[in-house]
Design a protein around this motif. Structure first.
Motif, PDB file in Angstrom:
ATOM      1  N   ARG A 209      -5.351   2.392  -8.441  1.00 33.68           N
ATOM      2  CA  ARG A 209      -5.054   3.559  -7.601  1.00 33.68           C
ATOM      3  C   ARG A 209      -4.926   3.145  -6.143  1.00 33.68           C
ATOM      4  N   ARG A 210      -5.870   2.323  -5.659  1.00 34.30           N
ATOM      5  CA  ARG A 210      -5.821   1.877  -4.273  1.00 34.30           C
ATOM      6  C   ARG A 210      -4.547   1.096  -3.995  1.00 34.30           C
ATOM      7  N   ASP A 211      -4.177   0.202  -4.911  1.00 38.07           N
ATOM      8  CA  ASP A 211      -2.955  -0.594  -4.738  1.00 38.07           C
ATOM      9  C   ASP A 211      -1.714   0.287  -4.728  1.00 38.07           C
ATOM     10  N   ARG A 212      -1.708   1.329  -5.569  1.00 43.71           N
ATOM     11  CA  ARG A 212      -0.553   2.227  -5.630  1.00 43.71           C
ATOM     12  C   ARG A 212      -0.412   3.011  -4.327  1.00 43.71           C
ATOM     13  N   ILE A 213      -1.513   3.503  -3.785  1.00 40.51           N
ATOM     14  CA  ILE A 213      -1.473   4.243  -2.524  1.00 40.51           C
ATOM     15  C   ILE A 213      -1.003   3.350  -1.382  1.00 40.51           C
ATOM     16  N   GLU A 214      -1.526   2.136  -1.324  1.00 47.80           N
ATOM     17  CA  GLU A 214      -1.141   1.224  -0.259  1.00 47.80           C
ATOM     18  C   GLU A 214       0.301   0.756  -0.407  1.00 47.80           C
ATOM     19  N   ARG A 215       0.781   0.681  -1.637  1.00 49.20           N
ATOM     20  CA  ARG A 215       2.168   0.268  -1.855  1.00 49.20           C
ATOM     21  C   ARG A 215       3.137   1.340  -1.362  1.00 49.20           C
ATOM     22  N   TRP A 216       2.769   2.610  -1.536  1.00 44.99           N
ATOM     23  CA  TRP A 216       3.639   3.694  -1.071  1.00 44.99           C
ATOM     24  C   TRP A 216       3.604   3.844   0.447  1.00 44.99           C
ATOM     25  N   ARG A 217       2.514   3.419   1.085  1.00 42.37           N
ATOM     26  CA  ARG A 217       2.397   3.582   2.530  1.00 42.37           C
ATOM     27  C   ARG A 217       3.443   2.732   3.247  1.00 42.37           C
ATOM     28  N   GLY A 218       4.248   3.383   4.079  1.00 46.17           N
ATOM     29  CA  GLY A 218       5.299   2.694   4.808  1.00 46.17           C
ATOM     30  C   GLY A 218       6.598   2.527   4.034  1.00 46.17           C
ATOM     31  N   ASP A 219       6.672   3.084   2.813  1.00 44.61           N
ATOM     32  CA  ASP A 219       7.893   2.975   2.023  1.00 44.61           C
ATOM     33  C   ASP A 219       8.980   3.873   2.626  1.00 44.61           C
ATOM     34  N   ARG A 220      10.131   3.290   2.926  1.00 41.50           N
ATOM     35  CA  ARG A 220      11.195   4.039   3.595  1.00 41.50           C
ATOM     36  C   ARG A 220      11.776   5.128   2.711  1.00 41.50           C
ATOM     37  N   ARG A 221      11.637   5.014   1.413  1.00 40.36           N
ATOM     38  CA  ARG A 221      12.129   6.071   0.538  1.00 40.36           C
ATOM     39  C   ARG A 221      11.375   7.367   0.773  1.00 40.36           C
TER      40      ARG A 221
ATOM     41  N   GLN B  92       2.512   7.735   5.650  1.00 42.95           N
ATOM     42  CA  GLN B  92       1.596   7.330   6.706  1.00 42.95           C
ATOM     43  C   GLN B  92       0.211   6.970   6.197  1.00 42.95           C
ATOM     44  N   GLY B  93      -0.037   7.185   4.900  1.00 43.33           N
ATOM     45  CA  GLY B  93      -1.367   6.911   4.369  1.00 43.33           C
ATOM     46  C   GLY B  93      -2.406   7.876   4.917  1.00 43.33           C
ATOM     47  N   ARG B  94      -2.036   9.141   5.043  1.00 44.81           N
ATOM     48  CA  ARG B  94      -2.921  10.162   5.603  1.00 44.81           C
ATOM     49  C   ARG B  94      -3.769  10.792   4.508  1.00 44.81           C
ATOM     50  N   PRO B  95      -4.953  11.286   4.857  1.00 47.76           N
ATOM     51  CA  PRO B  95      -5.731  12.040   3.868  1.00 47.76           C
ATOM     52  C   PRO B  95      -5.157  13.420   3.600  1.00 47.76           C
ATOM     53  N   SER B  96      -4.365  13.949   4.551  1.00 48.00           N
ATOM     54  CA  SER B  96      -3.726  15.252   4.377  1.00 48.00           C
ATOM     55  C   SER B  96      -2.382  15.226   5.081  1.00 48.00           C
ATOM     56  N   GLY B  97      -1.501  16.127   4.691  1.00 41.34           N
ATOM     57  CA  GLY B  97      -0.167  16.162   5.262  1.00 41.34           C
ATOM     58  C   GLY B  97      -0.136  16.767   6.649  1.00 41.34           C
ATOM     59  N   PRO B  98       0.875  16.432   7.467  1.00 41.93           N
ATOM     60  CA  PRO B  98       1.007  17.023   8.801  1.00 41.93           C
ATOM     61  C   PRO B  98       1.428  18.483   8.725  1.00 41.93           C
ATOM     62  N   VAL B  99       1.197  19.218   9.813  1.00 40.81           N
ATOM     63  CA  VAL B  99       1.491  20.648   9.865  1.00 40.81           C
ATOM     64  C   VAL B  99       2.867  20.914  10.462  1.00 40.81           C
ATOM     65  N   PHE B 100       3.462  19.925  11.110  1.00 43.32           N
ATOM     66  CA  PHE B 100       4.691  20.174  11.849  1.00 43.32           C
ATOM     67  C   PHE B 100       5.868  20.645  10.979  1.00 43.32           C
ATOM     68  N   PRO B 101       6.008  20.272   9.702  1.00 41.94           N
ATOM     69  CA  PRO B 101       7.081  20.879   8.907  1.00 41.94           C
ATOM     70  C   PRO B 101       7.011  22.397   8.852  1.00 41.94           C
TER      71      PRO B 101
ATOM     72  N   PRO C 130     -11.769   1.842  -1.930  1.00 41.34           N
ATOM     73  CA  PRO C 130     -11.114   2.940  -1.197  1.00 41.34           C
ATOM     74  C   PRO C 130      -9.843   2.487  -0.498  1.00 41.34           C
ATOM     75  N   ALA C 131      -8.841   3.346  -0.529  1.00 38.81           N
ATOM     76  CA  ALA C 131      -7.625   3.133   0.255  1.00 38.81           C
ATOM     77  C   ALA C 131      -7.887   3.579   1.690  1.00 38.81           C
ATOM     78  N   LEU C 132      -6.919   3.314   2.571  1.00 38.80           N
ATOM     79  CA  LEU C 132      -7.090   3.671   3.971  1.00 38.80           C
ATOM     80  C   LEU C 132      -7.317   5.176   4.128  1.00 38.80           C
ATOM     81  N   SER C 133      -6.610   5.976   3.351  1.00 32.33           N
ATOM     82  CA  SER C 133      -6.729   7.443   3.456  1.00 32.33           C
ATOM     83  C   SER C 133      -8.012   7.968   2.851  1.00 32.33           C
ATOM     84  N   ASP C 134      -8.782   7.139   2.157  1.00 31.92           N
ATOM     85  CA  ASP C 134     -10.033   7.591   1.547  1.00 31.92           C
ATOM     86  C   ASP C 134     -11.189   7.602   2.535  1.00 31.92           C
TER      87      ASP C 134
END
Length: 282
Positions: free
Chosen positions: A10-22, A98-107, A273-277
């Motif tokens: 799980r940690r590896d999957r979260i870190e792999r998605w962090r910074g993915d341009r897709r 961004q590897g955040r624990p929660s999504g931003p509000v700006f959308p 733990p991942a960075l967002s944890d």
């Protein structure tokens, strides 16, 4: 056979998605869709207000616009759900990017801003009254003077967009406050990960929070109380609210120079733990 444990995978999957341009592209596309839906939702709401306004300032026998199908309110209703979905997808994509624990509000702010613009554009197209101050009856000629409701709806092309603008500014203010708190948390967390002390923590107490719905009572989260020991051998207790319902391990990250500073205490309730944890102690 999998040679990597579920927690580490799980940690590896979260870190792999962090910074993915897709994910970044997906967030941009979802935000664009939310902007369009927000504008359409605003125009649809404006069309609905126009219908109410016309009934308030004109006689029921005024047949102007009766032949126009109510496409505005119908498409506006669909656009509301589209805007919610687009903002949610954009928030989730940015959270993972961004590897955040929660999504931003700006959308959400963007959706409100475009809805305000849609309402304003719609208000410029509203039918004017047959006569100011009088609901003209073109059939039986029993005209009626406007009361408070009639005058209020006559000026709805001003106060409805203004109210929506104020609401948008309030949401923007809230989003800025949340963003500032999150930025401060990230600075503290990154500094602590580089210079702080990371120790295992003892789970002292777990308080389960229950919520009711149509299917019955369900667990909606827990409040965990932890105990950790600093370098001087002094015990400290911290709490953390989480949505996780199964907690088997815990770690604490703190500043060795000031182990009692709550702003510099972070808790991870997962193995590997991942960075967002890493979340601040409550």
């Amino acid at each position: 056979m999998n040679t990597v444990g579920p927690a580490r995978a799980r940690r590896d999957r979260i870190e792999r998605w962090r910074g993915d341009r897709r994910l970044l592209v997906g967030a941009i596309v979802a935000s664009a869709a939310a902007l369009v839906c927000g504008f359409l939702a605003g125009r649809g709401f404006g069309s609905l207000v126009e219908m109410i306004r016309t009934m308030a300032i004109d006689s029921v026998f005024d047949d102007r616009g009766d032949g126009d199908p109510p496409y505005g309110p119908v498409w506006g209703t669909f656009a509301v759900f589209g805007g919610i979905a687009g903002a949610s997808l954009a928030s989730v994509a940015m959270r993972r990017y961004q590897g955040r624990p929660s999504g931003p509000v700006f959308p959400v702010v963007l959706v409100f801003a475009m809805s305000t613009l849609g309402i304003w554009v719609s208000s410029r197209e509203w039918l004017p009254p047959l006569a100011v101050g009088i609901a003209v009856d073109p059939v039986f000629h029993t005209d009626e003077k406007w009361e408070f409701w009639g005058w209020s709806m006559y000026y709805a092309d001003l106060w409805v967009p203004a109210c929506m603008l104020v609401l948008t500014l309030l949401v923007l203010w809230y989003a800025i406050q949340v963003s500032r708190r999150y930025a401060e948390m990230v600075r503290n967390r990154d500094w602590m990960l580089g210079y702080g002390r990371r120790v295992p923590a003892q789970i002292v107490d777990v308080k389960v929070h229950l919520g009711g719905d149509e299917s019955g009572t369900r667990v909606v989260g827990t409040t965990v109380t932890l105990r950790f020991v600093d370098a001087a051998g002094v015990s400290h207790w911290v709490t953390r609210r989480t949505r996780d319902t199964t907690i088997a391990t815990a770690e604490v990250l703190f500043d060795p120079a000031s182990p009692s500073d709550d702003k510099k205490i972070f808790v991870a309730l997962r193995r590997y733990p991942a960075l967002s944890d890493w979340l601040p102690a409550a």
